[in-house]
Design a protein around this motif. Structure first.
Motif, mmCIF file in Angstrom:
data_model
loop_
_atom_site.group_PDB
_atom_site.id
_atom_site.type_symbol
_atom_site.label_atom_id
_atom_site.label_comp_id
_atom_site.label_asym_id
_atom_site.label_seq_id
_atom_site.Cartn_x
_atom_site.Cartn_y
_atom_site.Cartn_z
ATOM 1 N N TYR A 72 0.833 -1.208 0.000
ATOM 2 C CA TYR A 72 0.000 0.000 0.000
ATOM 3 C C TYR A 72 0.868 1.259 0.000
ATOM 4 C CZ TYR A 72 -3.053 3.728 1.579
ATOM 5 O OH TYR A 72 -3.715 4.929 1.681
ATOM 6 N N SER A 73 1.950 1.201 0.746
ATOM 7 C CA SER A 73 2.834 2.383 0.794
ATOM 8 C C SER A 73 3.445 2.664 -0.582
ATOM 9 C CB SER A 73 3.932 2.199 1.839
ATOM 10 O OG SER A 73 4.832 1.226 1.408
ATOM 11 N N GLN A 74 3.455 1.637 -1.433
ATOM 12 C CA GLN A 74 3.963 1.839 -2.799
ATOM 13 C C GLN A 74 2.843 2.158 -3.794
ATOM 14 O OE1 GLN A 74 6.154 -1.756 -3.357
ATOM 15 N NE2 GLN A 74 7.746 -1.137 -1.911
ATOM 16 N N GLY A 75 1.618 2.279 -3.260
ATOM 17 C CA GLY A 75 0.536 2.751 -4.124
ATOM 18 C C GLY A 75 -0.530 1.726 -4.466
ATOM 19 N N ASN A 76 -0.515 0.580 -3.803
ATOM 20 C CA ASN A 76 -1.511 -0.449 -4.118
ATOM 21 C C ASN A 76 -2.716 -0.325 -3.182
ATOM 22 O OD1 ASN A 76 -2.947 -2.717 -4.742
ATOM 23 N ND2 ASN A 76 -1.293 -4.167 -4.353
ATOM 24 N N ILE A 77 -3.805 0.180 -3.700
ATOM 25 C CA ILE A 77 -5.001 0.404 -2.877
ATOM 26 C C ILE A 77 -5.656 -0.919 -2.479
ATOM 27 C CG2 ILE A 77 -6.516 0.717 -4.884
ATOM 28 C CD1 ILE A 77 -6.805 2.558 -1.488
ATOM 29 N N PHE A 123 -4.425 -2.177 0.749
ATOM 30 C CA PHE A 123 -5.020 -1.521 1.915
ATOM 31 C C PHE A 123 -6.417 -2.068 2.188
ATOM 32 C CE2 PHE A 123 -7.651 1.717 3.906
ATOM 33 C CZ PHE A 123 -6.904 2.000 5.037
ATOM 34 N N GLU A 124 -7.165 -2.294 1.141
ATOM 35 C CA GLU A 124 -8.523 -2.824 1.324
ATOM 36 C C GLU A 124 -8.488 -4.174 2.055
ATOM 37 O OE1 GLU A 124 -9.868 -2.799 -2.697
ATOM 38 O OE2 GLU A 124 -10.447 -0.686 -2.639
ATOM 39 N N TYR A 159 -7.449 -3.559 5.669
ATOM 40 C CA TYR A 159 -8.548 -2.938 6.419
ATOM 41 C C TYR A 159 -9.592 -3.981 6.793
ATOM 42 C CZ TYR A 159 -12.400 0.241 7.504
ATOM 43 O OH TYR A 159 -13.428 0.892 8.134
ATOM 44 N N TRP A 192 -7.135 5.007 11.612
ATOM 45 C CA TRP A 192 -6.907 4.587 10.221
ATOM 46 C C TRP A 192 -6.382 5.736 9.369
ATOM 47 C CZ3 TRP A 192 -6.261 -0.137 8.729
ATOM 48 C CH2 TRP A 192 -6.860 -1.184 9.414
ATOM 49 N N MET A 193 -6.853 6.922 9.642
ATOM 50 C CA MET A 193 -6.356 8.072 8.869
ATOM 51 C C MET A 193 -4.885 8.360 9.191
ATOM 52 S SD MET A 193 -9.756 10.438 8.925
ATOM 53 C CE MET A 193 -9.211 11.860 8.049
ATOM 54 N N ILE A 213 -2.936 5.831 7.290
ATOM 55 C CA ILE A 213 -2.871 6.166 5.851
ATOM 56 C C ILE A 213 -1.843 7.268 5.611
ATOM 57 C CG2 ILE A 213 -4.190 7.244 3.967
ATOM 58 C CD1 ILE A 213 -6.690 5.735 5.224
ATOM 59 N N ARG A 214 -1.876 8.268 6.478
ATOM 60 C CA ARG A 214 -0.944 9.395 6.308
ATOM 61 C C ARG A 214 0.511 8.994 6.513
ATOM 62 N NH1 ARG A 214 -5.222 12.876 8.470
ATOM 63 N NH2 ARG A 214 -4.629 12.298 10.575
ATOM 64 N N ARG A 250 1.831 6.093 5.869
ATOM 65 C CA ARG A 250 2.166 4.874 5.106
ATOM 66 C C ARG A 250 3.563 4.939 4.480
ATOM 67 N NH1 ARG A 250 1.484 5.667 -0.394
ATOM 68 N NH2 ARG A 250 0.511 7.648 -0.882
ATOM 69 N N GLU A 251 3.983 6.144 4.050
ATOM 70 C CA GLU A 251 5.288 6.257 3.384
ATOM 71 C C GLU A 251 6.447 6.067 4.362
ATOM 72 O OE1 GLU A 251 4.955 9.949 1.326
ATOM 73 O OE2 GLU A 251 4.091 9.008 -0.443
ATOM 74 N N LEU A 282 -3.669 8.294 -1.775
ATOM 75 C CA LEU A 282 -2.762 7.613 -2.708
ATOM 76 C C LEU A 282 -2.610 8.404 -3.996
ATOM 77 C CD1 LEU A 282 -1.413 4.920 -2.220
ATOM 78 C CD2 LEU A 282 -3.162 3.829 -3.584
ATOM 79 N N HIS A 340 0.751 10.331 -5.279
ATOM 80 C CA HIS A 340 1.370 9.816 -6.504
ATOM 81 C C HIS A 340 1.411 10.849 -7.611
ATOM 82 C CE1 HIS A 340 2.291 5.464 -6.144
ATOM 83 N NE2 HIS A 340 1.809 5.771 -4.958
#
Lengths: 193, 259
Positions: A19-24, A27-28, A31, A60-61, A64-65, A67-68, B48, B52
């Motif tokens: 997810y940190s690399q952009g895979n939503i 995360f789903e 979650y 959760w927010m 998300i923030r 994640r990087e 995201l 990006h």
């Protein structure tokens, strides 16, 4: 292979990295794995649905923030519940009562303190709904620190060391808190168990 | 580490009450509302996209600095010849346009050689002025000789300098030379060699405007104003558009006017 199935086979840590690399989708999956237990943990801890929802959303927010910045230094579960614990402490601080005393003291309260907890009628306990209410009420009667240790153990599925890490205390302290919590719950629930 | 974990797990299991755990699990079925699920997943998706999009922005990309540096370097290299061309003197431009530079270099190279050779041996010097001398030997006047001479070496002056033509010097010039020789301490026998040297020194290439102008200025210094003016007129006829020569012309006009 279907992505959902593939994602289900991945570890929490891999999913978080994904997810940190952009895979939503990662995360789903993450979650859906943890949302219920985290929600219940917060609900039991604060005792109010509206507050629990607010805290749940905040946790959760925050995740998300951040994640990087996520690095696999501990299990994802520990990472998530650590955030939840910190958010709870913030919540306690904002309240007029401040952080509960039970968090500041390693010594557990005497069992006699809760010896006068109302014993439930066995007939009422037969009914599921009432039973659940009773369990929840008994849990709510526990001091916050003991309750948290018990919930992290039961709801979060964390080990003593992980709970100790989240709370920043000795594992022995956590062991003690859980032991006392169980004993008090047994006393409260009586014959139901 | 793994031993610690196993120990911890064992302790955890010891602390677990199966009956209580089962009861708790049965009584805990609450789930977050769908509204919360939607909000959180929406937030995760938006976050995201936002993060990006940033690297695509040209202001945050890492390639901007090297590309800028390369562009500056390329422009600088491309500008060097243009600036050099701009900095060239108008005279150099004129020479480049008229293809004078090569001729001048060749002639310039020859004159010092001749001057050097003269000091040691007079013969090469005589050879160097042979073109003009031969013309007089053949009994042709310099004006007639001009028509037969190659275009590049053709003098436009009506009366070339005696030093150039090899014609016998006038009594006045002999007097001048002997006075100069006496002043410099040379003997009367050395007058001949001195005049030969001056002949070589005063020799200039008419294809080289710079050399010609130097010659005119030299004449002016020697107070040969009429000769200088005549030479200048020839110069203007040949190089009417040669830049920066108005000053010399005005100077000549002034001198001849005052006389």
């Amino acid at each position: 292979m279907d992505y959902a199935l593939e994602a289900m086979m991945e570890s929490d840590e891999d999913l978080m990295l994904s997810y940190s690399q952009g895979n939503i989708h990662a995360f789903e999956t993450l979650y859906s794995r943890h949302k219920d237990s985290l929600y219940r943990f917060l609900l039991r801890q604060c005792g109010h649905t509206a507050t629990a929802e607010e805290l749940f959303q905040d946790v959760w927010m925050n995740l998300i923030r951040s994640r990087e910045n996520y690095r696999v230094q501990a299990t994802f579960r520990t990472f998530l519940y650590h955030m939840a614990h910190n958010r709870l402490i913030d919540h306690y601080r904002r309240k007029k009562t401040g952080i509960p005393v039970s968090y500041q003291s390693d010594s557990a309260p005497d069992l006699d303190e809760i010896s006068d907890c109302p014993q439930q009628n066995p007939e009422v306990q037969a009914q599921n709904q009432q039973l659940h209410t009773m369990v929840h009420a008994a849990i709510q009667e526990l001091p916050e620190a003991q309750r948290e240790a018990f919930l992290l153990h039961e709801e979060g599925g964390l080990s003593l060391n992980q709970i100790a890490e989240i709370n920043g205390v000795n594992p022995e302290t956590i062991k003690s808190r859980i032991r006392y919590a169980i004993r008090k719950l047994k006393q409260s629930l009586g014959d139901v168990l | 580490m793994s031993t610690d974990n196993k120990s911890s797990d064992r302790h955890t299991e010891q602390e677990r009450d199966p009956g209580l755990s089962r009861l708790y699990q049965e009584s805990s079925q609450e789930t977050p509302p769908d509204r919360l699920d939607r909000d959180i997943l929406h937030y995760a998706r938006n976050n995201l996209r936002k993060r990006h999009r940033l690297p695509v922005s040209p202001f945050t990309s890492n390639w901007t600095i090297p590309v800028s540096l390369a562009a500056v370097l390329l422009i600088s290299i491309a500008l060097v010849p243009i600036i050099r061309q701009e900095m060239q003197s108008p005279r150099q431009k004129f020479k480049d346009e008229h293809g004078i530079a090569a001729t001048r270099t060749e002639e310039q190279r020859r004159i010092p050689e001749v001057a050097e050779g003269k000091k040691e041996n007079a013969a090469p010097l005589q050879d160097s002025s042979a073109t003009d001398t031969r013309l007089t030997d053949l009994g042709k006047s310099p004006a007639r000789a001009k028509s037969t001479a190659p275009m590049s070496r053709e003098p436009l002056m009506p009366e070339p300098s005696p030093a150039l033509t090899g014609a016998p010097p006038s009594p006045a010039s002999i007097q001048e030379k002997s006075t100069a020789a006496e002043a410099s301490g040379t003997t009367s026998a050395g007058v001949q060699s001195d005049s030969t040297a001056r002949l070589a020194n005063s020799g200039f290439n008419r294809d080289d405007p710079e050399s010609w102008l130097i010659h005119i200025q030299k004449l002016l210094r020697e107070n040969k104003t009429a000769e200088a003016k005549s030479s200048y007129q020839s110069f203007i006829q040949r190089y009417p558009q040669y830049p920066g020569e108005r000053v010399l012309g005005e100077k000549l006009e002034l001198l001849t006017g005052s006389q």
